[in-house]
Scaffold this active site. Structure first.
Site, PDB file in Angstrom:
ATOM      1  N   LYS A  44       0.855  -1.081  -0.142  1.00 41.20           N
ATOM      2  CA  LYS A  44       0.047  -0.005   0.093  1.00 41.20           C
ATOM      3  C   LYS A  44       0.972   1.142   0.053  1.00 41.20           C
ATOM      4  CE  LYS A  44      -2.958   2.046   3.560  1.00 41.20           C
ATOM      5  NZ  LYS A  44      -3.822   1.720   4.443  1.00 41.20           N
TER       6      LYS A  44
HETATM    7  C1  5RP Z   1      -2.496   4.227   8.549  1.00 40.19           C
HETATM    8  C2  5RP Z   1      -2.974   3.538   7.532  1.00 40.19           C
HETATM    9  C3  5RP Z   1      -4.408   3.652   6.763  1.00 40.19           C
HETATM   10  O1  5RP Z   1      -5.138   2.671   6.945  1.00 40.19           O
HETATM   11  C4  5RP Z   1      -4.250   4.278   5.702  1.00 40.19           C
HETATM   12  O2  5RP Z   1      -3.654   5.789   5.575  1.00 40.19           O
HETATM   13  C5  5RP Z   1      -5.650   4.410   4.867  1.00 40.19           C
HETATM   14  O3  5RP Z   1      -6.520   5.335   5.317  1.00 40.19           O
HETATM   15  P1  5RP Z   1      -6.592   6.867   4.455  1.00 40.19           P
HETATM   16  O4  5RP Z   1      -7.295   6.667   3.169  1.00 40.19           O
HETATM   17  O5  5RP Z   1      -7.410   7.568   5.548  1.00 40.19           O
HETATM   18  O6  5RP Z   1      -5.214   7.433   4.341  1.00 40.19           O
HETATM   19  O7  5RP Z   1      -2.446   2.534   7.006  1.00 40.19           O
HETATM   20  O8  5RP Z   1      -1.303   3.917   8.626  1.00 40.19           O
END
Ligand code: 5RP
Length: 258
Positions: A173
């Site tokens: 991610k």
């Molecule tokens: C924080 C994360 C969150 O799950 C990620 O940031 C996704 O959420 P958003 O769309 O609010 O940024 O991994 O460490």
């Protein structure tokens, strides 16, 4: 690939189109009662039927998610810091793989902080979590580039996601950026995009559209869904963009029935 791991991954990234809309509500593990998640039962439960998977902590999973709901779980397995600290990178593995098995999760997630003073700690923790995951057929999602002072350009993000994949992550991610296709092209595993801080619905939908157009396997989106004025319509719109490829304009109009 081992059957168990392949089966779990296919619950998250849908085999029919290779795409996913993950709903991220794990923010509390370092941010506490994040806006929109003060009462998770009330805000998140109505969204579950539209999400392809749910990313959260074991505390909230046990306390707020009905085990009868059929939704693949991506369990936040790193922790150890809070937003009160200047440096968010001082994380460790905070959940045992045995507990992840007990909770019947489809993947576990851990953050790495490339370029931070705790870079090595994060990479070695990822490596250890991957080793433990392989023992039970549980894939690891690596979260990259979280932090305040990061330059989130294609060069930095390519470096981060590639290191995550080389260390053994099954999904990575990261954040969307200009020249995002370079980030995806150099990463051997599926890449999903975080939504980031709350922006307008139009911007968040465009982000999801652009990310998928440039090679992302989908989104792992939180605040731009659960902090939206119309969270159900917003997740449906994001889903339509990711899975059906509808235009951002059409998706935005669908939120307000224009
Ligand atoms: C924080 C994360 C969150 O799950 C990620 O940031 C996704 O959420 P958003 O769309 O609010 O940024 O991994 O460490």
């Amino acid at each position: 690939m081992d059957y168990g791991m392949g089966n779990r991954l296919s619950r998250i990234i849908k085999p029919k189109d290779g795409k996913t809309v993950m709903l991220a509500v794990d923010h509390g593990y370092f941010m506490g009662p994040t806006g929109g998640l003060e009462n998770i039962g009330k805000s998140v439960t109505p969204l579950l039927r539209y999400a392809d998977s749910l990313m959260l902590t074991r505390g909230i999973l046990r306390s707020h998610i009905d085990p009868k709901i059929d939704i693949p779980i991506v369990l936040r397995a790193s922790g150890g810091t809070s937003i009160l600290k200047d440096d968010l990178s001082d994380e460790d593995i905070a959940v045992s793989m045995e507990d992840a098995v007990r909770l019947n999760v489809s993947a576990v997630a851990l953050s790495i902080f490339i370029g931070s003073k705790n870079e090595k700690q994060g990479i070695i923790n990822l490596s250890k979590l991957v080793d433990k995951g392989y023992k039970y057929g549980i894939p690891v999602l690596a979260v990259t580039a979280v932090g305040r002072e990061m330059t989130r350009d294609a060069r930095y993000l390519s470096l981060s996601v590639r290191i995550a994949a080389e260390t053994g992550a099954s999904i990575v991610k990261t954040y969307y950026c200009e020249d995002f296709e370079k980030v995806v092209e150099t990463c051997p595993v599926p890449v999903v995009v975080a939504g980031g801080k709350k922006t307008s619905e139009a911007e968040a939908i465009k982000l999801a559209y652009d990310a998928v157009k440039h090679g992302a396997s989908g989104v792992d989106m939180g605040r731009n869904i659960f902090q939206s004025e119309k969270p159900i319509n917003m997740i449906k719109a994001v889903k339509a963009v990711v899975h059906k490829g509808i235009s951002p304009e059409e998706a935005y109009n669908s939120i307000y029935n224009i």
